[in-house]
Design a protein around this motif. Structure first.
Motif, PDB file in Angstrom:
ATOM      1  N   TYR A 150      -2.775   4.163 -14.776  1.00 31.57           N
ATOM      2  CA  TYR A 150      -1.957   3.165 -15.483  1.00 31.57           C
ATOM      3  C   TYR A 150      -1.052   2.423 -14.500  1.00 31.57           C
ATOM      4  CZ  TYR A 150      -2.951   4.620 -20.342  1.00 31.57           C
ATOM      5  OH  TYR A 150      -3.540   4.868 -21.557  1.00 31.57           O
ATOM      6  N   ALA A 151      -0.350   3.172 -13.657  1.00 36.02           N
ATOM      7  CA  ALA A 151       0.583   2.545 -12.729  1.00 36.02           C
ATOM      8  C   ALA A 151      -0.140   1.657 -11.729  1.00 36.02           C
ATOM      9  CB  ALA A 151       1.386   3.622 -11.998  1.00 36.02           C
ATOM     10  N   ALA A 152      -1.255   2.153 -11.182  1.00 35.31           N
ATOM     11  CA  ALA A 152      -1.993   1.377 -10.187  1.00 35.31           C
ATOM     12  C   ALA A 152      -2.588   0.114 -10.799  1.00 35.31           C
ATOM     13  CB  ALA A 152      -3.093   2.239  -9.575  1.00 35.31           C
ATOM     14  N   TRP A 153      -3.100   0.222 -12.013  1.00 37.44           N
ATOM     15  CA  TRP A 153      -3.671  -0.949 -12.703  1.00 37.44           C
ATOM     16  C   TRP A 153      -2.595  -2.002 -12.948  1.00 37.44           C
ATOM     17  CZ3 TRP A 153      -8.721  -1.769 -13.297  1.00 37.44           C
ATOM     18  CH2 TRP A 153      -9.166  -2.759 -14.198  1.00 37.44           C
ATOM     19  N   ASP A 154      -1.432  -1.553 -13.404  1.00 38.03           N
ATOM     20  CA  ASP A 154      -0.323  -2.487 -13.629  1.00 38.03           C
ATOM     21  C   ASP A 154       0.111  -3.150 -12.326  1.00 38.03           C
ATOM     22  OD1 ASP A 154      -0.167  -2.132 -16.353  1.00 38.03           O
ATOM     23  OD2 ASP A 154       1.428  -0.629 -16.273  1.00 38.03           O
ATOM     24  N   LEU A 155       0.213  -2.362 -11.250  1.00 36.24           N
ATOM     25  CA  LEU A 155       0.636  -2.911  -9.968  1.00 36.24           C
ATOM     26  C   LEU A 155      -0.378  -3.911  -9.432  1.00 36.24           C
ATOM     27  CD1 LEU A 155       2.116   0.310  -8.403  1.00 36.24           C
ATOM     28  CD2 LEU A 155       3.331  -1.870  -8.568  1.00 36.24           C
ATOM     29  N   ARG A 200      -7.919  -0.924  -4.571  1.00 38.15           N
ATOM     30  CA  ARG A 200      -8.658  -0.164  -3.567  1.00 38.15           C
ATOM     31  C   ARG A 200      -7.972   1.181  -3.351  1.00 38.15           C
ATOM     32  NH1 ARG A 200     -10.752  -3.440   1.546  1.00 38.15           N
ATOM     33  NH2 ARG A 200      -8.555  -3.758   2.024  1.00 38.15           N
ATOM     34  N   ILE A 201      -8.773   2.215  -3.154  1.00 41.15           N
ATOM     35  CA  ILE A 201      -8.256   3.569  -2.989  1.00 41.15           C
ATOM     36  C   ILE A 201      -8.349   3.981  -1.528  1.00 41.15           C
ATOM     37  CG2 ILE A 201      -8.583   6.000  -3.575  1.00 41.15           C
ATOM     38  CD1 ILE A 201      -9.618   5.108  -6.299  1.00 41.15           C
ATOM     39  N   ARG A 207       0.838  -1.200   0.000  1.00 45.73           N
ATOM     40  CA  ARG A 207       0.000   0.000   0.000  1.00 45.73           C
ATOM     41  C   ARG A 207       0.874   1.252   0.000  1.00 45.73           C
ATOM     42  NH1 ARG A 207      -3.038  -0.306   4.979  1.00 45.73           N
ATOM     43  NH2 ARG A 207      -4.373  -1.753   3.843  1.00 45.73           N
ATOM     44  N   THR A 208       0.637   2.149  -0.924  1.00 47.29           N
ATOM     45  CA  THR A 208       1.343   3.429  -0.874  1.00 47.29           C
ATOM     46  C   THR A 208       0.674   4.307   0.177  1.00 47.29           C
ATOM     47  OG1 THR A 208      -0.011   4.320  -2.700  1.00 47.29           O
ATOM     48  CG2 THR A 208       2.105   3.331  -3.256  1.00 47.29           C
ATOM     49  N   ALA A 209       1.496   4.941   0.999  1.00 48.37           N
ATOM     50  CA  ALA A 209       0.965   5.712   2.141  1.00 48.37           C
ATOM     51  C   ALA A 209       1.854   6.924   2.379  1.00 48.37           C
ATOM     52  CB  ALA A 209       0.866   4.838   3.382  1.00 48.37           C
ATOM     53  N   VAL A 210       1.749   7.894   1.509  1.00 47.92           N
ATOM     54  CA  VAL A 210       0.805   7.956   0.412  1.00 47.92           C
ATOM     55  C   VAL A 210       1.501   8.433  -0.863  1.00 47.92           C
ATOM     56  CG1 VAL A 210      -1.307   8.334   1.744  1.00 47.92           C
ATOM     57  CG2 VAL A 210       0.128  10.297   1.127  1.00 47.92           C
ATOM     58  N   THR A 211       0.879   8.090  -2.016  1.00 53.60           N
ATOM     59  CA  THR A 211       1.288   8.631  -3.303  1.00 53.60           C
ATOM     60  C   THR A 211       0.712  10.034  -3.449  1.00 53.60           C
ATOM     61  OG1 THR A 211       1.430   6.457  -4.355  1.00 53.60           O
ATOM     62  CG2 THR A 211       1.004   8.346  -5.788  1.00 53.60           C
ATOM     63  N   GLY A 264      -3.455  -8.744  -7.269  1.00 58.59           N
ATOM     64  CA  GLY A 264      -4.520  -8.167  -6.456  1.00 58.59           C
ATOM     65  C   GLY A 264      -4.091  -7.713  -5.083  1.00 58.59           C
ATOM     66  N   ARG A 265      -2.789  -7.549  -4.855  1.00 56.87           N
ATOM     67  CA  ARG A 265      -2.304  -7.186  -3.515  1.00 56.87           C
ATOM     68  C   ARG A 265      -1.983  -5.703  -3.370  1.00 56.87           C
ATOM     69  NH1 ARG A 265       2.520  -9.119  -2.368  1.00 56.87           N
ATOM     70  NH2 ARG A 265       3.061  -9.836  -4.473  1.00 56.87           N
ATOM     71  N   PHE A 266      -2.177  -4.916  -4.421  1.00 57.50           N
ATOM     72  CA  PHE A 266      -1.799  -3.506  -4.368  1.00 57.50           C
ATOM     73  C   PHE A 266      -2.980  -2.634  -3.950  1.00 57.50           C
ATOM     74  CE2 PHE A 266      -1.526   0.680  -6.481  1.00 57.50           C
ATOM     75  CZ  PHE A 266      -0.432   1.172  -5.788  1.00 57.50           C
ATOM     76  N   GLU A 267      -2.704  -1.654  -3.088  1.00 59.87           N
ATOM     77  CA  GLU A 267      -3.710  -0.676  -2.683  1.00 59.87           C
ATOM     78  C   GLU A 267      -3.112   0.723  -2.842  1.00 59.87           C
ATOM     79  OE1 GLU A 267      -6.194  -3.494   0.413  1.00 59.87           O
ATOM     80  OE2 GLU A 267      -5.069  -1.805   1.219  1.00 59.87           O
TER      81      GLU A 267
END
Length: 346
Positions: free
Chosen positions: A73-78, A160-161, A57-61, A84-87
Motif C-alpha cells: 500500500y505504502a509503496a503503491w501510494d508513493l 521497482r524493488i 529510494r529507500t535503502a533500506v526499508t 513514478g520516481r519511487f523505488e
C-alpha cells in the motif's frame, strides 16, 4: 556512473523537504533513505513531495517488521504520488533487531525475503489489474483483497524493488528477483564486489532465467569535504560508524577477507561490555585507510572511478553537510562522476 546522496538518519523530519530540494539542485540522480530512527516510507513521502525529478529510494526499508500488504500500500501510494520516481529498497536486518528491537518473529532470511518479494509482486499485479490476490507461502498467506480495499490501477509501472544484500546467498536471490542491489558500507570493497557480489548476481540471474543483472549501487564508505580538514573530520565519523557496524557478525566479512580476524573479536568483546564509545579505538589508521575512500570533493571522482568503474553502476555519497558554501564543490563532484570526467587532481 549514477550518483546518489545519503541522508543523515539524525535529520529531523522538518528538515527533510529542504534537504531533498538541495540534493535535487546539486544534480544527484537520487536520494537514499535509510531506516534507523525514522520510518523510511514516511521520510520518502516528504522527499517526494518536495522534489520533481529526483529518484527517491529507500535503502533500506525493513521488510520483516511489516506485512507485505502494508508495504505494498505504502509503496503503491508513493509511486503514484511521486509520478513514478519511487523505488522500494528492502532489507532483512539482523535477528537481534527484528526480535528484540521490533518484537517480531524471525525466520531464515533468504527464503523469507524471496517469499516477501513474491507476495509484493502478486499484490502489485492485483493493484494493477484491480483483481484478486492469491499468495500462500510458509511465512505469509494473503488471499483476501476485496474491491473496496484495492486501490486499483494507475498509469505507472509498479515500484521497482531493490534489495540490500551483503552475503553471497542474498546476492543470488537479488540476481533472480530484484531490479537493483544496494551494497552495505562494510562490504562495498571493489574486490568483494567483483569476486563475491557480481558472480552471485550472475548465478541468481541464470537460475531464474533472467537475461540481465540488477543494477548494482555501491554504498561505499567515503570521507569527503571541500578542505583537507573537513575530510579528516569526516574520516573520523566513518571510523565511528564502521566500528559500530563491523561489530555485527553479519557485516564482518570484510575484516576476515583482509586477514583481520582479531578485529571482529575485539569489537564484539567491547559490545558485550557495553563499551560503545571505545569501539573506534579498535580501527587503526592503517585499517581505516583500506576501508574508507577519503578525499576532497575535487579528488573524489578520480578516486571512486578508479575503484568502481566496471564494477558498480552507481555510488552513494555521504550526507551533504549543512554548510551551503560547500554546494559548488559538491555539484562539480557529482557532475564529474556522472559524466565520467575528472581533472586529474592528486
Amino acid at each position: 556512473m549514477q550518483v546518489f546522496a545519503a541522508m543523515s538518519p539524525e535529520l529531523p523530519l522538518t528538515q527533510v523537504p529542504a534537504y531533498a530540494r538541495r540534493i535535487e539542485r546539486l544534480g544527484f540522480d537520487g536520494l537514499h533513505i535509510a531506516e534507523t530512527t525514522h520510518d523510511s516510507l514516511a521520510v520518502a513521502l516528504l522527499a517526494a513531495e518536495h522534489t520533481e525529478r529526483l529518484t527517491i529510494r529507500t535503502a533500506v526499508t525493513l521488510a520483516f517488521v511489516r506485512s507485505p500488504m502494508l508495504t505494498a500500500y505504502a509503496a503503491w501510494d508513493l509511486q503514484t504520488f511521486s509520478g513514478g520516481r519511487f523505488e522500494l529498497g528492502l532489507g532483512t536486518q539482523i535477528r537481534q533487531n527484528i526480535e528484540d528491537r521490533f518484537g517480531m518473529p524471525w525466520s531464515e532470511p533468504r527464503a523469507r525475503m524471496a517469499e516477501y518479494v513474491s507476495a509484493l509482486n502478486g499484490i502489485f499485479e492485483a493493484f494493477r489489474t484491480g483483481g484478486p490476490v492469491q499468495h500462500e507461502g510458509d511465512a505469509y498467506r494473503i488471499t483476501r483483497l476485496q474491491p473496496y480495499f484495492n486501490p486499483g490501477p494507475n498509469d505507472l509501472a509498479p515500484p521497482r524493488i531493490w534489495l540490500g544484500a551483503v552475503n553471497a546467498r542474498m546476492c543470488e536471490l537479488a540476481g533472480g528477483v530484484a531490479d537493483g542491489v544496494v551494497t552495505h558500507s562494510t562490504n562495498s570493497d571493489p574486490d568483494y564486489l567483483s569476486e563475491v557480489v557480481r558472480p552471485a548476481l550472475r548465478r541468481g540471474a541464470a537460475d531464474a532465467g533472467r537475461s540481465g543483472l540488477p543494477i548494482l549501487v555501491a554504498s561505499a564508505a567515503v570521507a569527503t569535504g571541500s578542505t583537507d580538514l573537513l575530510v579528516e573530520q569526516d574520516r573520523e565519523r566513518q571510523r565511528r560508524m564502521l566500528a559500530f557496524l563491523l561489530s555485527t557478525p553479519a557485516y564482518a566479512a570484510t575484516l576476515k577477507r583482509k586477514g583481520w580476524h582479531g578485529l571482529a573479536d575485539d569489537l564484539r568483546a567491547l559490545i558485550k561490555q557495553q563499551r560503545w564509545h571505545d569501539l573506534p579505538t579498535v580501527l587503526s589508521d592503517a585499517v581505516l585507510d583500506q576501508l574508507v575512500t577519503a578525499g576532497r570533493y575535487d579528488q573524489l571522482p578520480n578516486l571512486l572511478r578508479a575503484k568502481y568503474d566496471g564494477i558498480a553502476d552507481g555510488v552513494v555519497l555521504p550526507p551533504v553537510g549543512a554548510d551551503e558554501n560547500e554546494d559548488e564543490p559538491v555539484r562539480a563532484c557529482v557532475r564529474d562522476l556522472r559524466n565520467g570526467a575528472g581533472d586529474g587532481v592528486d
